[in-house]
Design a protein around this motif. Structure first.
Motif, PDB file in Angstrom:
ATOM      1  N   TYR A 453     -16.015   1.564   4.117  1.00 52.13           N
ATOM      2  CA  TYR A 453     -15.686   2.942   4.556  1.00 52.13           C
ATOM      3  C   TYR A 453     -14.448   2.917   5.358  1.00 52.13           C
ATOM      4  N   GLU A 454     -14.397   1.572   6.249  1.00 54.64           N
ATOM      5  CA  GLU A 454     -13.191   1.474   7.252  1.00 54.64           C
ATOM      6  C   GLU A 454     -12.033   1.420   6.254  1.00 54.64           C
ATOM      7  N   ASP A 455     -11.825   0.700   5.275  1.00 54.58           N
ATOM      8  CA  ASP A 455     -10.925   0.470   4.397  1.00 54.58           C
ATOM      9  C   ASP A 455     -10.277   1.837   3.706  1.00 54.58           C
ATOM     10  N   ARG A 456     -11.192   2.542   3.318  1.00 53.77           N
ATOM     11  CA  ARG A 456     -10.773   3.866   2.850  1.00 53.77           C
ATOM     12  C   ARG A 456     -10.502   5.010   3.946  1.00 53.77           C
ATOM     13  N   LEU A 457     -11.237   4.775   5.009  1.00 49.80           N
ATOM     14  CA  LEU A 457     -10.356   5.564   6.155  1.00 49.80           C
ATOM     15  C   LEU A 457      -9.089   5.151   6.421  1.00 49.80           C
ATOM     16  N   HIS A 458      -8.582   3.900   6.453  1.00 51.44           N
ATOM     17  CA  HIS A 458      -7.361   3.739   7.072  1.00 51.44           C
ATOM     18  C   HIS A 458      -6.398   3.656   5.938  1.00 51.44           C
ATOM     19  N   LYS A 459      -6.828   3.970   4.702  1.00 53.62           N
ATOM     20  CA  LYS A 459      -5.881   4.211   3.575  1.00 53.62           C
ATOM     21  C   LYS A 459      -5.342   2.829   2.879  1.00 53.62           C
ATOM     22  N   LYS A 460      -6.121   1.895   3.094  1.00 53.03           N
ATOM     23  CA  LYS A 460      -5.744   0.397   2.650  1.00 53.03           C
ATOM     24  C   LYS A 460      -5.341   0.532   1.337  1.00 53.03           C
ATOM     25  N   LEU A 461      -5.931   0.885   0.356  1.00 56.72           N
ATOM     26  CA  LEU A 461      -5.572   1.056  -1.142  1.00 56.72           C
ATOM     27  C   LEU A 461      -4.403   1.576  -1.242  1.00 56.72           C
ATOM     28  N   PHE A 462      -4.223   2.886  -0.797  1.00 63.92           N
ATOM     29  CA  PHE A 462      -2.917   3.776  -0.982  1.00 63.92           C
ATOM     30  C   PHE A 462      -1.688   3.169  -0.354  1.00 63.92           C
ATOM     31  N   PHE A 463      -1.656   2.375   0.771  1.00 63.50           N
ATOM     32  CA  PHE A 463      -0.520   1.768   1.009  1.00 63.50           C
ATOM     33  C   PHE A 463      -0.440   0.382   0.214  1.00 63.50           C
ATOM     34  N   GLY A 464      -1.411  -0.219  -0.132  1.00 66.20           N
ATOM     35  CA  GLY A 464      -1.392  -1.405  -0.996  1.00 66.20           C
ATOM     36  C   GLY A 464      -0.856  -1.159  -2.232  1.00 66.20           C
ATOM     37  N   VAL A 465      -1.119  -0.158  -2.894  1.00 65.45           N
ATOM     38  CA  VAL A 465      -0.559   0.219  -4.517  1.00 65.45           C
ATOM     39  C   VAL A 465       0.791   0.605  -4.116  1.00 65.45           C
ATOM     40  N   ILE A 466       1.271   1.458  -3.131  1.00 64.11           N
ATOM     41  CA  ILE A 466       2.606   1.514  -2.950  1.00 64.11           C
ATOM     42  C   ILE A 466       3.522   0.433  -2.793  1.00 64.11           C
ATOM     43  N   ARG A 467       2.964  -0.525  -1.962  1.00 64.23           N
ATOM     44  CA  ARG A 467       3.614  -1.649  -1.579  1.00 64.23           C
ATOM     45  C   ARG A 467       3.785  -2.524  -3.049  1.00 64.23           C
ATOM     46  N   ARG A 468       2.862  -2.646  -3.582  1.00 63.95           N
ATOM     47  CA  ARG A 468       2.993  -3.351  -4.832  1.00 63.95           C
ATOM     48  C   ARG A 468       3.709  -2.798  -5.925  1.00 63.95           C
ATOM     49  N   LEU A 469       3.841  -1.357  -6.162  1.00 64.51           N
ATOM     50  CA  LEU A 469       4.639  -0.711  -7.244  1.00 64.51           C
ATOM     51  C   LEU A 469       5.923  -0.561  -6.840  1.00 64.51           C
ATOM     52  N   TRP A 470       6.249   0.146  -5.666  1.00 66.41           N
ATOM     53  CA  TRP A 470       7.552   0.443  -5.236  1.00 66.41           C
ATOM     54  C   TRP A 470       7.603   0.141  -3.703  1.00 66.41           C
ATOM     55  N   PRO A 471       7.645  -0.660  -3.132  1.00 65.22           N
ATOM     56  CA  PRO A 471       7.574  -0.995  -1.643  1.00 65.22           C
ATOM     57  C   PRO A 471       8.749  -0.331  -0.772  1.00 65.22           C
ATOM     58  N   ASP A 472       9.927  -0.056  -1.498  1.00 66.68           N
ATOM     59  CA  ASP A 472      10.939   0.625  -0.823  1.00 66.68           C
ATOM     60  C   ASP A 472      10.579   2.041  -0.240  1.00 66.68           C
ATOM     61  N   LEU A 473       9.607   2.736  -1.032  1.00 66.65           N
ATOM     62  CA  LEU A 473       9.376   3.928  -0.636  1.00 66.65           C
ATOM     63  C   LEU A 473       8.380   4.204   0.880  1.00 66.65           C
ATOM     64  N   LEU A 474       8.228   2.849   1.495  1.00 65.23           N
ATOM     65  CA  LEU A 474       7.465   2.849   2.592  1.00 65.23           C
ATOM     66  C   LEU A 474       8.567   2.785   3.667  1.00 65.23           C
ATOM     67  N   GLN A 475       9.730   2.541   3.279  1.00 67.49           N
ATOM     68  CA  GLN A 475      10.804   2.544   4.331  1.00 67.49           C
ATOM     69  C   GLN A 475      10.896   4.086   4.922  1.00 67.49           C
ATOM     70  N   PHE A 476      10.650   5.083   4.242  1.00 68.08           N
ATOM     71  CA  PHE A 476      10.555   6.475   4.547  1.00 68.08           C
ATOM     72  C   PHE A 476       9.242   7.164   5.255  1.00 68.08           C
ATOM     73  N   PRO A 477       9.321   7.847   6.236  1.00 75.17           N
ATOM     74  CA  PRO A 477       8.434   8.392   6.867  1.00 75.17           C
ATOM     75  C   PRO A 477       7.257   8.839   6.099  1.00 75.17           C
ATOM     76  N   ILE A 478       6.065   8.861   6.488  1.00 72.46           N
ATOM     77  CA  ILE A 478       5.013   9.742   6.017  1.00 72.46           C
ATOM     78  C   ILE A 478       4.236  10.634   6.935  1.00 72.46           C
ATOM     79  N   ASN A 479       4.792  12.028   6.664  1.00 70.43           N
ATOM     80  CA  ASN A 479       4.142  12.908   7.631  1.00 70.43           C
ATOM     81  C   ASN A 479       4.682  12.801   8.905  1.00 70.43           C
ATOM     82  N   GLY A 480       6.185  12.257   8.852  1.00 71.36           N
ATOM     83  CA  GLY A 480       6.860  12.185  10.208  1.00 71.36           C
ATOM     84  C   GLY A 480       6.697  10.801  10.785  1.00 71.36           C
TER      85      GLY A 480
END
Length: 490
Positions: A453-480
């Motif tokens: 539950y805690e991993d889902r609550l903190h969106k661990k998999l979402f950030f992990g997949v983005i970092r794995r597939l296209w990490p540069d996307l995390l250089q842009f703000p998410i909802n500010g």
């Protein structure tokens, strides 16, 4: 003929035992004239000419698929082959059939005629709506509750209007009906993870059928989910021209990361109004698309451009839905300006995998708790809403012993909120385009729900997949907010 008459029941279907369906309403009969007839055992499926279909037959048994379907697990996107695989699996066992069905992505309806029984199944999150006439023995299934009502002469339900227009429900940000009801008393909605016998109207739960093992190897799960998401995009890109809605949110960033290999061949778009959220979406999406040289379209609401004929569009829009929920202005933009032949890649349903109801207080399982999850308005205490939750529990077998320790908050989001809100949303936009969602896959959702539950609550998999597939996307703000620094490692 009205300017938008051709959008009535767009992308719709009707499946029935009525020999010659006739609509009293002229516009309904005119819309039905677009539909092609597909014989299926002793019934007939009628489908709008833009909806793909596939049939597999073996002796008296048959499978009919209505809508777009693909399988990222066996890398199959040929609907005819998928239909054959489904029928072959059913001839092996029902468990084999359901396991294969759980691998399928897309937006589709499945009719199975096997051993003399006709059953209907929706896709994983019932994103292609399935409504049916509740009368025992009569077989009438459709994408639109209003189509059944027009065919049978049903009036809009006083009960549905009581819920929908109730003054205590005014402040609900996302309108939905409680339980399995539709805008008509005689028409019921098929919810996710269930099937229905077309003749007896008996509803049976098909998922879950066993406990979901807790993830013990996060890295392996992240790798598998990332690969499955990329595979879906690859299979979809082989069949469709894709337009993806891009916002400042995490869910669309996740979807974008899966598109990296084909992003140059896609178009991205963002809505823009004076709303602060839309402004943030526009700012971030524009920056991303400019940085990566991606094609980006901005749909701005303009009274000067779109106000003309809006009333006429609204009449068709409401007739498709039965009740006026959603955003007519947005669908006016789609109806006027959406490029012909492009499919909309959305990022909804991610809510199911992110413990989206975590902002609600934890309560024990009961109809009252489900009413509380259904709405944060005072309607959560309404005895009639609570009664509809009891009916939902009884009809669909939504009980703790049938949920095999899945969190019922997650499955309620999946089965009722998604079906009564999100699927209706897609029914709106069907006037302009079909839709595809990466998260609309039962087996993938189960894997994502295996995280603690805690991993889902903190969106661990979402950030992990983005970092794995296209990490540069995390250089842009998410909802500010910028997350790149804290997402640089596990």
């Amino acid at each position: 003929m009205g300017k938008y008459d051709a959008l009535l029941y767009k992308r719709g279907f009707l499946f029935t035992d009525l020999p010659n369906p006739r609509f009293v309403d002229r516009c309904s009969q005119q819309a039905f004239g677009r539909f092609r007839a597909i014989p299926f055992a002793q019934w007939t499926a009628y489908c709008d000419d833009c909806v793909p279909t596939a049939i597999a037959r073996a002796d008296a048994d048959a499978v009919l698929l209505i809508g777009l379907v693909l399988n990222p697990f066996d890398e199959q996107n040929d609907a005819e082959r998928i239909a054959q695989n489904l029928l072959h699996c059913r001839q092996s066992s029902e468990a084999c059939f359901l396991d294969y069905l759980s691998e399928l992505s897309g937006r589709f309806v499945l009719a199975l005629y096997y051993g003399g029984t006709l059953e209907f199944f929706a896709d994983a999150c019932a994103t292609r709506t399935v409504y049916y006439d509740r009368a025992i023995g009569r077989v009438i299934f459709s994408s639109h509750a209003t189509m059944i009502a027009d065919l049978m002469g049903y009036e809009r339900s006083d009960e549905a209007c009581y819920f929908f227009y109730n003054p205590f429900y005014k402040k609900a940000p996302l309108k939905r009906l409680p339980g399995v009801i539709s805008p008509y008393d005689n028409v019921r909605l098929l919810t996710p993870n269930t099937k229905v016998d077309a003749r007896t109207k008996q509803v049976t739960r098909i998922f879950p059928s066993e406990e979901n093992p807790v993830c013990t190897d996060y890295a392996a799960l992240e790798e598998e989910v990332a690969a499955l998401m990329v595979r879906q995009i690859t299979l979809l890109h082989q069949k469709e021209q894709i337009m993806m809605s891009l916002s400042a949110g995490l869910d669309s960033r996740f979807t974008l990361s899966a598109c990296k290999a084909v992003a140059d061949d896609m178009t991205f778009f963002t809505h823009l109004t004076k709303n602060s959220t839309h402004c943030e979406d526009f700012k971030t999406a524009t920056a991303i698309c400019r940085h990566f040289a991606l094609r980006h379209t901005v749909y701005r609401w303009s009274n000067e451009k779109y106000k003309k004929d809006l009333y006429e569009l609204e009449q068709v829009w409401q007739r498709n839905l039965g009740l006026p929920r959603g955003l007519p202005w947005l669908n006016k933009i789609y109806a006027d300006d959406w490029p012909h032949g492009k499919i909309h890649l959305r990022s909804n349903i991610a809510e199911v995998a992110k413990a989206d109801l975590s902002d609600h207080e934890r309560c024990g399982f009961s109809p009252e708790t489900l009413a509380y999850l259904y709405t944060m308005t005072p309607m959560q205490h309404d005895a009639r809403v609570i009664e509809k939750m009891s009916e939902f529990i009884d009809l669909t077998g939504f009980t703790p012993e049938n949920l095999y320790h899945y969190d019922f908050y997650d499955l309620f989001e999946w089965e009722l909120i998604m079906a009564q809100w999100h699927s209706w949303l897609l029914l709106e936009s069907d006037m302009a385009h079909d839709t595809f969602l990466l998260f609309n896959n039962r087996k993938i959702l189960s894997k994502m729900l295996s995280l603690p539950y805690e991993d889902r609550l903190h969106k661990k998999l979402f950030f992990g997949v983005i970092r794995r597939l296209w990490p540069d996307l995390l250089q842009f703000p998410i909802n500010g907010q910028l997350f790149a620094a804290e997402c640089s490692g596990d």
